[in-house]
Design an enzyme around this catalytic site. Structure first.
Site, PDB file in Angstrom:
ATOM      1  N   SER A 141       0.829  -1.215   0.000  1.00 48.55           N
ATOM      2  CA  SER A 141       0.000   0.000   0.000  1.00 48.55           C
ATOM      3  C   SER A 141       0.856   1.254   0.000  1.00 48.55           C
ATOM      4  O   SER A 141       1.704   1.419   0.881  1.00 48.55           O
ATOM      5  CB  SER A 141      -0.858   0.076   1.268  1.00 48.55           C
TER       6      SER A 141
ATOM      7  N   HIS B  78      -4.490   0.206  -4.167  1.00 48.58           N
ATOM      8  CA  HIS B  78      -3.880  -0.952  -4.827  1.00 48.58           C
ATOM      9  C   HIS B  78      -4.347  -0.984  -6.266  1.00 48.58           C
ATOM     10  O   HIS B  78      -5.538  -1.095  -6.531  1.00 48.58           O
ATOM     11  CB  HIS B  78      -4.326  -2.261  -4.172  1.00 48.58           C
TER      12      HIS B  78
ATOM     13  N   HIS C  94      -5.342  -9.713  -0.786  1.00 48.24           N
ATOM     14  CA  HIS C  94      -5.326  -9.926   0.664  1.00 48.24           C
ATOM     15  C   HIS C  94      -6.350 -10.976   1.061  1.00 48.24           C
ATOM     16  O   HIS C  94      -7.437 -11.044   0.482  1.00 48.24           O
ATOM     17  CB  HIS C  94      -5.640  -8.615   1.386  1.00 48.24           C
TER      18      HIS C  94
ATOM     19  N   TYR D 107      -8.116 -10.865   3.663  1.00 51.82           N
ATOM     20  CA  TYR D 107      -9.330 -10.214   4.190  1.00 51.82           C
ATOM     21  C   TYR D 107     -10.307  -9.785   3.107  1.00 51.82           C
ATOM     22  O   TYR D 107     -11.451  -9.460   3.391  1.00 51.82           O
ATOM     23  CB  TYR D 107      -8.970  -9.011   5.082  1.00 51.82           C
ATOM     24  N   GLU D 108      -9.850  -9.785   1.859  1.00 53.56           N
ATOM     25  CA  GLU D 108     -10.772  -9.440   0.773  1.00 53.56           C
ATOM     26  C   GLU D 108     -11.699 -10.605   0.443  1.00 53.56           C
ATOM     27  O   GLU D 108     -12.637 -10.448  -0.330  1.00 53.56           O
ATOM     28  CB  GLU D 108      -9.987  -9.049  -0.482  1.00 53.56           C
TER      29      GLU D 108
ATOM     30  N   ALA E   1       3.089  -2.133   3.938  1.00 58.45           N
ATOM     31  CA  ALA E   1       2.884  -1.111   4.961  1.00 58.45           C
ATOM     32  C   ALA E   1       2.408  -1.850   6.197  1.00 58.45           C
ATOM     33  O   ALA E   1       1.584  -2.759   6.096  1.00 58.45           O
ATOM     34  CB  ALA E   1       1.824  -0.131   4.495  1.00 58.45           C
TER      35      ALA E   1
ATOM     36  N   MET F 122      -1.144  -7.102   7.394  1.00 60.19           N
ATOM     37  CA  MET F 122      -2.189  -8.013   6.905  1.00 60.19           C
ATOM     38  C   MET F 122      -1.801  -8.712   5.590  1.00 60.19           C
ATOM     39  O   MET F 122      -2.678  -9.153   4.845  1.00 60.19           O
ATOM     40  CB  MET F 122      -3.491  -7.229   6.705  1.00 60.19           C
ATOM     41  N   SER F 123      -0.511  -8.791   5.320  1.00 61.75           N
ATOM     42  CA  SER F 123      -0.092  -9.391   4.042  1.00 61.75           C
ATOM     43  C   SER F 123       1.218 -10.144   4.229  1.00 61.75           C
ATOM     44  O   SER F 123       1.538 -10.592   5.327  1.00 61.75           O
ATOM     45  CB  SER F 123       0.090  -8.285   2.993  1.00 61.75           C
TER      46      SER F 123
ATOM     47  N   ASN G 230       2.646   3.392  10.961  1.00 61.36           N
ATOM     48  CA  ASN G 230       2.007   3.860  12.200  1.00 61.36           C
ATOM     49  C   ASN G 230       2.492   2.934  13.308  1.00 61.36           C
ATOM     50  O   ASN G 230       2.987   1.845  13.035  1.00 61.36           O
ATOM     51  CB  ASN G 230       0.476   3.744  12.071  1.00 61.36           C
TER      52      ASN G 230
ATOM     53  N   HIS H 122      -6.650   4.447   7.251  1.00 61.46           N
ATOM     54  CA  HIS H 122      -6.019   3.896   6.050  1.00 61.46           C
ATOM     55  C   HIS H 122      -5.360   5.017   5.240  1.00 61.46           C
ATOM     56  O   HIS H 122      -4.275   4.841   4.682  1.00 61.46           O
ATOM     57  CB  HIS H 122      -7.051   3.147   5.205  1.00 61.46           C
TER      58      HIS H 122
HETATM   59  N1  HPA Z   1      -1.873  -3.217  11.689  1.00 62.71           N
HETATM   60  C1  HPA Z   1      -2.081  -4.052  10.651  1.00 62.71           C
HETATM   61  N2  HPA Z   1      -1.851  -3.714   9.411  1.00 62.71           N
HETATM   62  C2  HPA Z   1      -1.365  -2.500   9.157  1.00 62.71           C
HETATM   63  C3  HPA Z   1      -1.136  -1.577  10.175  1.00 62.71           C
HETATM   64  C4  HPA Z   1      -1.405  -1.962  11.514  1.00 62.71           C
HETATM   65  O1  HPA Z   1      -1.222  -1.196  12.481  1.00 62.71           O
HETATM   66  N3  HPA Z   1      -0.666  -0.445   9.573  1.00 62.71           N
HETATM   67  C5  HPA Z   1      -0.615  -0.694   8.254  1.00 62.71           C
HETATM   68  N4  HPA Z   1      -1.046  -1.937   7.986  1.00 62.71           N
END
Ligand code: HPA
Length: 270
Positions: free
Chosen positions: A28, A59, A81, A83-84, A111, A209-210, A233, A245
């Site tokens: 991302s 994406h 992903h 989660y998709e 990310a 998440m990837s 973050n 996001h």
């Molecule tokens: N957690 C999970 N996935 C992420 C995060 C997070 O804090 N930041 C960017 N992708």
């Protein structure tokens, strides 16, 4: 699955005569690497038979062929992903395609949230190991020995020689980096504070998440993997503000200046 991959590869080879040995999966907000690629040729995922289609904003769904400093590469702009709602086999499908296209090394970027308190948003982290918290993985099911062994070794999921080379390059280019363990979480919600405490206690330095599914598939297929995570973050409970996001993508875009310089040079030298 083997025949499906072969069909995707046949389609790609009919369109593109490039012969890349290095593949890059862009996370991302990290798509800017595409701008340094010369002689670009694109193929939309939706054109490729049997390829899944990406749905998340930030994406784009394209394979980008071309060269960086004279080295042929294949970039995946946009990944799939779990989660998709894709299956693990779909999430990792492009890695199988890369393998059958002749790719030998892949660089996986993402990310993610920082758990290690010595990190800050914008930190680039060389991934030296992973923790799979997806509760599943892409290798479950009948094994096709043409692709890989039933019980693959996972003791060096990120190749030490690639990590070492990347460190030398970063030092030379004056790019700051950290190193650590990436925990892959299903998402799509950002973890709870208790989950982060738990994951941190298990030894994770970052969470996202990837990346883990692709890393597992790539190792199974005998590809060498280098992973670079961009801490966009601090994880829940560590940072005071709520997650967004948009901020994740914005921070990744800023960090991608250094990431691009770094990856460009890595591609030249590995
Ligand atoms: N957690 C999970 N996935 C992420 C995060 C997070 O804090 N930041 C960017 N992708």
């Amino acid at each position: 699955m083997y025949d499906k991959i072969a069909e995707s590869v046949k389609f790609i080879k009919e369109k593109i005569s490039n012969n890349p040995r290095i593949g890059v999966i862009l996370g991302s907000g990290l798509g800017d690497l595409v701008n340094v690629v010369k002689n670009k040729k694109y193929i939309d995922y939706k054109e490729i038979p049997n390829f899944p289609i990406s749905t998340v904003s930030g994406h784009e769904g394209k394979l980008v062929f071309g060269d960086i400093e004279g080295v042929e590469v294949l970039l995946m702009q946009g990944r799939f992903h779990y989660y998709e709602g894709y299956t693990m086999k779909e999430v990792t499908y492009p890695v199988y395609v890369m393998k059958m296209l002749g790719i030998e090394k892949i660089i996986v970027t993402n990310a993610c949230g920082g758990i290690n308190k010595s990190f800050a948003p914008g930190t680039l982290m060389l991934i030296n190991d992973f923790i799979n918290l997806f509760g599943t993985n892409p290798l479950i099911g009948v094994n096709d020995e043409r692709l890989g062994v039933r019980f693959p070794d996972m003791s060096e999921p990120y190749k030490l020689n690639l990590i070492q080379k990347s460190k030398e390059i970063a030092d030379r280019l004056n790019i700051e980096y950290k190193e650590g363990v990436y925990a892959g979480f299903q998402g799509p919600y950002y973890e709870t504070a208790a989950e982060i405490r738990s994951i941190g206690g298990q030894g994770a330095d970052a969470v996202g998440m990837s990346t883990v599914p692709e890393t597992i598939a790539a190792n199974y297929l005998g590809l060498e993997v280098l992973g670079i995570a961009c801490i966009t973050n601090m994880a829940t409970g560590i940072q005071k503000v709520k997650h967004s996001h948009e901020r994740v993508v914005e921070t990744a875009k800023k960090a991608s200046v250094n990431l691009c310089k770094w990856v460009e040079e890595i591609i030249k030298e590995i």
